[in-house]
Every structure is written in structure tokens, then in C-alpha cells.
Write an enzyme that holds these catalytic residues in place. Structure first.
Site, PDB file in Angstrom:
ATOM      1  N   ILE A 104       0.843  -1.190   0.000  1.00  0.00           N
ATOM      2  CA  ILE A 104       0.000   0.000   0.000  1.00  0.00           C
ATOM      3  C   ILE A 104       0.887   1.252   0.000  1.00  0.00           C
ATOM      4  O   ILE A 104       2.004   1.225   0.503  1.00  0.00           O
ATOM      5  CB  ILE A 104      -0.949  -0.020   1.223  1.00  0.00           C
ATOM      6  CG1 ILE A 104      -1.941   1.148   1.187  1.00  0.00           C
ATOM      7  CG2 ILE A 104      -0.192  -0.067   2.533  1.00  0.00           C
ATOM      8  CD1 ILE A 104      -3.077   1.027   2.218  1.00  0.00           C
ATOM      9  N   CYS A 105       0.377   2.305  -0.622  1.00  0.00           N
ATOM     10  CA  CYS A 105       1.037   3.609  -0.611  1.00  0.00           C
ATOM     11  C   CYS A 105       2.441   3.528  -1.239  1.00  0.00           C
ATOM     12  O   CYS A 105       2.616   2.955  -2.308  1.00  0.00           O
ATOM     13  CB  CYS A 105       1.078   4.131   0.826  1.00  0.00           C
ATOM     14  SG  CYS A 105       1.614   5.843   1.015  1.00  0.00           S
ATOM     15  N   GLY A 106       3.436   4.073  -0.580  1.00  0.00           N
ATOM     16  CA  GLY A 106       4.783   4.137  -1.148  1.00  0.00           C
ATOM     17  C   GLY A 106       5.405   2.797  -1.434  1.00  0.00           C
ATOM     18  O   GLY A 106       6.313   2.700  -2.274  1.00  0.00           O
ATOM     19  N   THR A 108       4.132   0.529  -3.089  1.00  0.00           N
ATOM     20  CA  THR A 108       3.869   0.186  -4.487  1.00  0.00           C
ATOM     21  C   THR A 108       4.976   0.726  -5.392  1.00  0.00           C
ATOM     22  O   THR A 108       5.335   0.093  -6.382  1.00  0.00           O
ATOM     23  CB  THR A 108       2.502   0.737  -4.953  1.00  0.00           C
ATOM     24  OG1 THR A 108       2.490   2.169  -4.840  1.00  0.00           O
ATOM     25  CG2 THR A 108       1.376   0.148  -4.118  1.00  0.00           C
TER      26      THR A 108
END
Length: 206
Positions: A104-106, A108
Site C-alpha cells: 500500500i502507498c509508497g 507500491t
């Protein structure tokens, strides 16, 4: 899917975004899973919210065969250097071993830099955030709250989500691991995402 069926590993590192996986880990623990934290070492880390976390094991000790899932959260360090690249490489090992990964978020962007999104359907905060990594998977980007790519035969599934979708992220994890049947999963999402109180009746038997 191979690996231990009841242990989930949560990656922890300095500035990790602690709100992004709260729903996921809490409800996995309530449903019989053991959540173990994995740090760069066994030294304590500090979350973005200022919480001090003592990792259960170091990344060097992590083995895909001991796990049902590896969860990678966002953190400032994903976008400020290569300090977290070893976690992306660990994700590659999991996927190659047929064990799923949820990012999730960074995180990725870390997977994008590792080349793990080039051939998999995925999402993130916005498409241009991942495009800035120079990855080759732009055509597989989906503008959605959270996405699960089942993976090729013998490969692990991959869940991705943007930073504003912790509930949808949890939903995809529960679906992939079979934590709830379809009816309860829908009710869980309606309760925690939409504040639909009527969904609670379905979950009373949780």
C-alpha cells in the site's frame, strides 16, 4: 498458494504509515492469524505516528515458506533512497515462491522499481506517481481503490492500494486469504468503509 497458512508478516521500518494496515492486522488477529513484524534488523523502529515497534524478526530471518502473506506499508523512505529496496527484493522472493504480497502507498513504488508491477494489474496513489519510477507497467495500472492480481500459475497473488484506502486494502487481503465468506466480507466493508450500521447484524457471528 504455499507457505504457512496462519502467520502473516508485516514489514516495519522507520516512518512506516501505521494507519494503513490497522484494519488488516487487527481483523486477521481476531480471526486466528498470527501477525509477526519484520524490520531491517531486530532494532526498534519508529512509525510515522511516533509509535516505537520492536520487530519480531529481521528481514534476513524472513522465509516465504513460513508465511501466508507479506504486507508492505508506505513510508517516507520509499521515496528518498534505496534503504527499503531489500524489502522489495523480499517481495520478489515471496511471489516467486507462490506466497502473496500486499503493498500500500509508497510500497507500491518500491515494487515498481523492483520490476514487480510490469506484468501485473495494480494500482497506487495515482498513475503518475508510479510513472516517475520509470517502470514498464503503466499499461497495467488500474484507477481503483485496491486491486488484486492473482498472479501466473505457480506465482503468488499481489494486492496493491493507494494511501487513502486502508479499508479496501484490508478487504482485498481478507478475500485473498479467505478470512470471510462473500456475504460477511461485503458486510465488513460496508460497516467500516461506509458506516452502514445494518451490516453489523451480518457480522455478529464473527
Amino acid at each position: 498458494m504455499t507457505g504457512s497458512s496462519r502467520t502473516v508478516h508485516l514489514a516495519v521500518y522507520d516512518t512506516f504509515a501505521d494507519w494503513e494496515t490497522g484494519h488488516t492486522t487487527a481483523h486477521l488477529a481476531r480471526n486466528g492469524y498470527t501477525v509477526r513484524t519484520v524490520g531491517p534488523s531486530r532494532e526498534p523502529v519508529t512509525t510515522m505516528g511516533g509509535l516505537r515497534v520492536q520487530p519480531d524478526l529481521s528481514l534476513e530471518e524472513l522465509r516465504a515458506q513460513d508465511s501466508a502473506l507479506l504486507i508492505l506499508t508506505g513510508a517516507d523512505a520509499w521515496d528518498t533512497g534505496d534503504a527499503l529496496a531489500p524489502f522489495a527484493r523480499a517481495a520478489r522472493g515471496f511471489l516467486d515462491a507462490g506466497v502473496p504480497v500486499a503493498a500500500i502507498c509508497g510500497a507500491t513504488a518500491g515494487l515498481a522499481r523492483e520490476g514487480l508491477l510490469d506484468g501485473r494489474t495494480h494500482t497506487s496513489a495515482v498513475s503518475f506517481y508510479l510513472a516517475a519510477t520509470g517502470y514498464a507497467g503503466g499499461s497495467r495500472y488500474v484507477d481503483a481503490d485496491a486491486v488484486t492480481d492473482a498472479g501466473a500459475a505457480g506465482g503468488g497473488g499481489l494486492i496493491t492500494a493507494g494511501p487513502t484506502e486502508p479499508v479496501a486494502f484490508a478487504r482485498e487481503v481478507f478475500a485473498l486469504l479467505g478470512v470471510y465468506d462473500a456475504k460477511k466480507l461485503d458486510a465488513w466493508y460496508r460497516l467500516f468503509h461506509d458506516s452502514d450500521a445494518s451490516a453489523y447484524e451480518v457480522l455478529e457471528g464473527e
